[in-house]
Design a protein around this motif. Structure first.
Motif, mmCIF file in Angstrom:
data_model
loop_
_atom_site.group_PDB
_atom_site.id
_atom_site.type_symbol
_atom_site.label_atom_id
_atom_site.label_comp_id
_atom_site.label_asym_id
_atom_site.label_seq_id
_atom_site.Cartn_x
_atom_site.Cartn_y
_atom_site.Cartn_z
ATOM 1 N N LEU A 89 26.011 41.819 32.908
ATOM 2 C CA LEU A 89 24.517 41.567 32.552
ATOM 3 C C LEU A 89 23.693 41.820 31.244
ATOM 4 N N GLY A 90 22.729 41.284 30.813
ATOM 5 C CA GLY A 90 22.080 41.845 29.616
ATOM 6 C C GLY A 90 22.556 40.586 28.690
ATOM 7 N N LYS A 91 22.358 41.000 27.307
ATOM 8 C CA LYS A 91 22.804 40.036 26.378
ATOM 9 C C LYS A 91 24.250 40.066 26.146
ATOM 10 N N VAL A 92 24.817 38.652 26.024
ATOM 11 C CA VAL A 92 26.119 38.793 25.581
ATOM 12 C C VAL A 92 26.391 37.755 24.312
ATOM 13 N N ALA A 93 26.937 38.432 23.382
ATOM 14 C CA ALA A 93 27.061 37.669 22.056
ATOM 15 C C ALA A 93 28.143 36.756 22.031
ATOM 16 N N ILE A 94 28.413 35.857 21.196
ATOM 17 C CA ILE A 94 29.319 34.558 21.004
ATOM 18 C C ILE A 94 30.731 35.257 21.224
ATOM 19 N N ALA A 95 31.588 34.773 22.094
ATOM 20 C CA ALA A 95 32.832 35.100 22.045
ATOM 21 C C ALA A 95 33.406 36.183 23.022
ATOM 22 N N GLU A 96 32.098 37.103 23.483
ATOM 23 C CA GLU A 96 32.176 38.067 24.323
ATOM 24 C C GLU A 96 32.198 37.592 25.812
ATOM 25 N N ALA A 97 32.731 38.223 26.627
ATOM 26 C CA ALA A 97 33.227 38.008 28.255
ATOM 27 C C ALA A 97 31.868 38.285 28.980
ATOM 28 N N SER A 98 31.623 37.104 29.661
ATOM 29 C CA SER A 98 30.362 37.613 30.524
ATOM 30 C C SER A 98 30.951 37.551 31.808
ATOM 31 N N VAL A 99 32.064 37.254 32.317
ATOM 32 C CA VAL A 99 32.733 37.261 33.469
ATOM 33 C C VAL A 99 34.306 37.483 33.490
ATOM 34 N N VAL A 100 34.774 38.230 34.221
ATOM 35 C CA VAL A 100 36.546 38.460 34.336
ATOM 36 C C VAL A 100 36.547 38.205 35.915
ATOM 37 N N ILE A 101 37.515 37.120 36.356
ATOM 38 C CA ILE A 101 37.917 37.279 37.395
ATOM 39 C C ILE A 101 39.446 37.440 37.627
ATOM 40 N N ALA A 102 40.132 38.438 38.175
ATOM 41 C CA ALA A 102 41.359 38.582 38.104
ATOM 42 C C ALA A 102 42.002 38.213 39.682
ATOM 43 N N VAL A 103 42.882 37.450 39.744
ATOM 44 C CA VAL A 103 43.293 37.134 41.315
ATOM 45 C C VAL A 103 44.854 37.134 40.963
ATOM 46 N N SER A 104 45.581 37.879 42.106
ATOM 47 C CA SER A 104 46.966 38.066 42.255
ATOM 48 C C SER A 104 47.550 37.669 43.491
ATOM 49 N N SER A 105 48.686 37.159 43.631
ATOM 50 C CA SER A 105 49.466 36.574 44.734
ATOM 51 C C SER A 105 50.954 36.842 44.529
ATOM 52 N N PRO A 106 51.690 36.718 45.688
ATOM 53 C CA PRO A 106 53.055 36.870 45.425
ATOM 54 C C PRO A 106 53.815 35.575 44.677
ATOM 55 N N HIS A 107 53.062 34.527 44.911
ATOM 56 C CA HIS A 107 53.923 33.268 43.973
ATOM 57 C C HIS A 107 52.540 32.868 43.449
ATOM 58 N N ARG A 108 53.022 31.835 42.039
ATOM 59 C CA ARG A 108 51.884 31.397 41.386
ATOM 60 C C ARG A 108 51.037 30.353 41.609
ATOM 61 N N ALA A 109 51.520 29.610 42.768
ATOM 62 C CA ALA A 109 50.766 28.348 43.025
ATOM 63 C C ALA A 109 49.349 28.778 43.494
ATOM 64 N N HIS A 110 49.466 29.734 44.544
ATOM 65 C CA HIS A 110 48.130 30.138 45.241
ATOM 66 C C HIS A 110 47.555 30.952 44.264
ATOM 67 N N CYS A 111 47.985 31.520 43.299
ATOM 68 C CA CYS A 111 47.212 32.391 42.294
ATOM 69 C C CYS A 111 46.191 31.398 41.511
ATOM 70 N N TYR A 112 46.831 30.343 41.066
ATOM 71 C CA TYR A 112 45.974 29.142 40.122
ATOM 72 C C TYR A 112 45.070 28.558 41.023
ATOM 73 N N GLU A 113 45.285 28.109 42.490
ATOM 74 C CA GLU A 113 44.335 27.625 43.105
ATOM 75 C C GLU A 113 43.098 28.558 43.350
ATOM 76 N N ALA A 114 43.505 29.830 43.878
ATOM 77 C CA ALA A 114 42.768 30.830 44.238
ATOM 78 C C ALA A 114 41.599 31.113 43.132
ATOM 79 N N SER A 115 42.341 31.186 41.794
ATOM 80 C CA SER A 115 41.377 31.637 40.667
ATOM 81 C C SER A 115 40.419 30.488 40.375
ATOM 82 N N ARG A 116 40.754 29.305 40.639
ATOM 83 C CA ARG A 116 40.130 28.188 40.323
ATOM 84 C C ARG A 116 38.875 28.181 41.232
#
Lengths: 148, 148
Positions: free
Chosen positions: B80-107
């Motif tokens: 929250l608050g002021k976020v400058a150019i190229a700084e992150a406003s949100v990070v979402i981390a997702v993990s799973s046993p295999h990568r197919a689910h990981c991509y779907e879930a992250s999206r």
């Protein structure tokens, strides 16, 4: 942008390589050593590569991404040697102005890496080991990437 | 697993929350302030949230992921608050046993976050500013997430 190392991979450092003012989205894919695979317990993985060709094919992947999703930026670091459970063997960072391209390009990059980059892994279990042609298992150069 | 902060987000720290021995794939999505949007130069973004409901809806997203892709693990940090150019406003981390689910879930998670999490952003340009209902722009609660 393309590195092969025997050291621990710093995912944040790989991601920072693709951080651009006009890229609103970046994705870091981190492939780690998984403990259980179809009921078999892996103790560690060991990676070997033909380094010059591995770097060259990683660059090819970057070029392919730029052709298919113009403006995406890609950095790849792959680790060699022994990689313990939960440690990263590969980090692929992709960024683009908008996130749709970012997801598509990232997914393409990991499948393509497993298809064309000459890196082999040895799965070491409690009771044995086996070299595999690529990280995905039985390797077939004619096989197209599996996106499911 | 779900955080709202006024500090810089450490993407590696968020990603480390979903690092499990049986999860062979993890993805960190990093949403950053983009400089140019359709020809207009953004100077910085400023985020506000209704924090209790924002945290609650982030948890809902985690539950939805676990229902649709059982075994996936999710951590979300929004700034929250002021976020400058190229700084992150949100990070979402997702993990799973295999990568197919990981991509779907992250999206799914990023689209869903923009749909249901009550966070508003103010776009600040060189010559003015505008509050937006969500990070995607004109906000419509009836709109389904755009996956393209």
């Amino acid at each position: 942008m393309y590195e092969i190392t025997h050291d621990t991979i710093d995912a944040a450092e790989v991601a920072s390589k693709v951080n651009l003012p006009n890229h609103g989205a970046s994705l870091a894919f981190i492939g780690t050593t998984r403990e259980m695979t179809y009921g078999q317990r892996t103790v560690l993985l060991e990676y070997e590569a033909y380094i010059p060709m591995a770097l060259k094919t990683m660059e090819t992947i970057g070029e392919e991404l730029d052709n298919q999703w113009p403006g995406t930026l890609c950095a790849i670091t792959h680790r060699l040697g022994k990689v313990a459970i939960a440690e990263a063997s590969v980090v692929i960072a992709v960024s683009s102005p908008h996130r749709a391209h970012c997801y598509e390009a990232s997914r393409y990059a990991i499948e393509r890496l497993k298809q064309i980059v000459p890196i082999w892994k040895k799965e070491i279990w409690e009771d044995g080991s086996e070299w595999k042609g690529s990280q995905t298992g039985p390797w077939n150069p004619l096989q197209t990437p599996q996106f499911e």
